[in-house]
Write an enzyme that holds these catalytic residues in place. Sequence first.
Site, PDB file in Angstrom:
ATOM      1  N   ARG A  36       0.684  -1.135   0.069  1.00 38.75           N
ATOM      2  CA  ARG A  36       0.076   0.072   0.149  1.00 38.75           C
ATOM      3  C   ARG A  36       0.855   1.344   0.059  1.00 38.75           C
ATOM      4  NH1 ARG A  36      -4.936  -2.213   3.807  1.00 38.75           N
ATOM      5  NH2 ARG A  36      -6.109  -2.722   1.962  1.00 38.75           N
ATOM      6  N   LYS A 203     -19.392 -17.259   0.405  1.00 40.03           N
ATOM      7  CA  LYS A 203     -20.782 -17.085   0.535  1.00 40.03           C
ATOM      8  C   LYS A 203     -21.541 -16.422  -0.417  1.00 40.03           C
ATOM      9  CE  LYS A 203     -20.550 -16.675   5.501  1.00 40.03           C
ATOM     10  NZ  LYS A 203     -20.937 -15.808   6.209  1.00 40.03           N
ATOM     11  N   GLY A 355     -10.359  -9.331  -1.903  1.00 35.09           N
ATOM     12  CA  GLY A 355      -9.134  -9.416  -1.233  1.00 35.09           C
ATOM     13  C   GLY A 355      -8.434 -10.811  -1.373  1.00 35.09           C
ATOM     14  N   GLY A 378     -13.171  -4.361   0.407  1.00 36.73           N
ATOM     15  CA  GLY A 378     -14.470  -4.152   0.557  1.00 36.73           C
ATOM     16  C   GLY A 378     -14.908  -2.950  -0.207  1.00 36.73           C
TER      17      GLY A 378
HETATM   18  P1  ADP Z   1     -12.599 -12.351  -2.099  1.00 34.47           P
HETATM   19  O1  ADP Z   1     -12.013 -11.744  -0.721  1.00 34.47           O
HETATM   20  O2  ADP Z   1     -11.776 -12.580  -3.153  1.00 34.47           O
HETATM   21  O3  ADP Z   1     -14.014 -11.643  -2.263  1.00 34.47           O
HETATM   22  P2  ADP Z   1     -14.234 -14.351  -0.311  1.00 34.47           P
HETATM   23  O4  ADP Z   1     -13.729 -13.743   1.059  1.00 34.47           O
HETATM   24  O5  ADP Z   1     -15.635 -14.322  -0.725  1.00 34.47           O
HETATM   25  O6  ADP Z   1     -13.261 -13.665  -1.680  1.00 34.47           O
HETATM   26  O7  ADP Z   1     -13.957 -15.734  -0.239  1.00 34.47           O
HETATM   27  C1  ADP Z   1     -12.570 -16.355  -0.065  1.00 34.47           C
HETATM   28  C2  ADP Z   1     -12.760 -17.686   0.900  1.00 34.47           C
HETATM   29  O8  ADP Z   1     -13.775 -18.305   0.145  1.00 34.47           O
HETATM   30  C3  ADP Z   1     -11.458 -18.112   0.923  1.00 34.47           C
HETATM   31  O9  ADP Z   1     -10.973 -18.089   2.118  1.00 34.47           O
HETATM   32  C4  ADP Z   1     -11.542 -19.738   0.415  1.00 34.47           C
HETATM   33  O10 ADP Z   1     -11.118 -20.604   1.445  1.00 34.47           O
HETATM   34  C5  ADP Z   1     -13.098 -19.793   0.490  1.00 34.47           C
HETATM   35  N1  ADP Z   1     -13.719 -20.740  -0.307  1.00 34.47           N
HETATM   36  C6  ADP Z   1     -13.656 -20.886  -1.540  1.00 34.47           C
HETATM   37  N2  ADP Z   1     -14.193 -22.008  -1.956  1.00 34.47           N
HETATM   38  C7  ADP Z   1     -14.853 -22.579  -0.894  1.00 34.47           C
HETATM   39  C8  ADP Z   1     -15.506 -23.770  -0.831  1.00 34.47           C
HETATM   40  N3  ADP Z   1     -15.647 -24.841  -1.807  1.00 34.47           N
HETATM   41  N4  ADP Z   1     -15.812 -24.120   0.355  1.00 34.47           N
HETATM   42  C9  ADP Z   1     -15.573 -23.349   1.452  1.00 34.47           C
HETATM   43  N5  ADP Z   1     -14.718 -22.246   1.321  1.00 34.47           N
HETATM   44  C10 ADP Z   1     -14.414 -21.795   0.200  1.00 34.47           C
HETATM   45 MG    MG Z   2     -12.199 -12.208   1.425  1.00 31.02          MG
END
Ligand code: ADP
Ligand code: MG
Length: 398
Positions: A36, A203, A355, A378
């Site tokens: 950063r 999720k 992230g 975020g």
């Molecule tokens: P980002 O930060 O890129 O927006 P998220 O925070 O929504 O992504 O999700 C990231 C997390 O989702 C990771 O820690 C990963 O382990 C988890 N994840 C991905 N696929 C699965 C799965 N099939 N079951 C459980 N967790 C998962």
């Molecule tokens: Mg995340």
Amino acid sequence: MAKKTIRDIDVHGKKVLIRVDFNVPLKNGEISDENRIVEALPTIRYVLENGGKAIVFSHLGRVKDESDKAKNSLEVVAKRLGTHLKQDVVFVPVTRGKALEDAINALENGQVLMFENTRFEDIEGNKESKNNPELGAYWASLGDVFVNDAFGTAHRAAASNVGIAANIKQTVAGFLLEKEINFIGGTLEKPERPFVAILGGAKVSDKIEVIQNLLKIADKVLIGGGMAFTFFKAMGYEVGKSLLELDKVELAKELLDQAQGKIELGDDVYTGKGFSADTEKNVRSIHEIPQDEMGLDIGPRTIEIFKSYIKSAKTVVWNGPMGVFEFPSFAEGTKSVALAAASIKNQATTIIGGGDSAAAVIQFGLADGFTHISTGGGASLEYLEGKVLPGIACVDDK
Ligand code: ADP
Ligand code: MG
């Protein structure tokens, strides 16, 4: 909408307030990732090279009471900034008052000053985070012009972004904010087609509005990761022990209906019996996931389907990993998608917002394969949701 940037103003001899995002991770008082700081250098250097007086500030961590102050001081960051700039950074260990004002008035053209963590102002009444009008007006009074370069906090109206902007003649974007506006904002406004959105992560509930917004704009929406299982359930499949949000199954049905074939979920997954790195790995078609297994990555056929869409895309926006990439044996889906996106770099705009997805791509050593990796978790999520970010809205229009 086109926003003014630092190139549109004359900074010579001016006291230039620069809001950056120096919310760096600290381990035992040491900076463990300086990305950063590095990302903010072009804007600060531009001000210095053009004869401005740079007054740099940021939040760092959370500051709820006096005991949080010592571990969230920006002094160590000011030192590191000085190392990068190869010049002294005057550090003022307060957020307001005579010492700060005197130090600012003593600045010569081309000098840099940093003041303490803006969130020290949160101890009494969350003045920074709740955009206390007196605080924004006070900080604005310290400078002649305001440069907002903190994308990471652009989704929140704070005294140090929106508050200052409301009380100063000119507010412009720094180079980092400009990049985010051009790549995320610009792409969502006018994507080159085919536009393939890739959504994953844990999720559905975290990403409902992103799915809805990208369904409106993209030509194809590939869904993997944990959130795919709520969709599989909505399609009538049993998902075993996979991540499932029962209360979102109805919503997933509606989204599938609305999408009219735009959503692609693939048709197989890699599963394990437990949520652990060394669990035995199996390939399962989505209509035969055993009760005692959970999907931890997209499967090999799904990888090929996703790759074929990515290969012909002119725009790719990616948010959320395809599986539990933190476990090396379940990183294949995320890595394959990353490689496919990186392979079209010369013919497409490829953007990562999120992230964990950004972390995954950096971990694979594929960061250079992307047009843009957003610096805000975020903030990029809300930008992808199609929301107006207050930290961008407060920048003057061209
Ligand atoms: P980002 O930060 O890129 O927006 P998220 O925070 O929504 O992504 O999700 C990231 C997390 O989702 C990771 O820690 C990963 O382990 C988890 N994840 C991905 N696929 C699965 C799965 N099939 N079951 C459980 N967790 C998962
Ligand atoms: Mg995340």
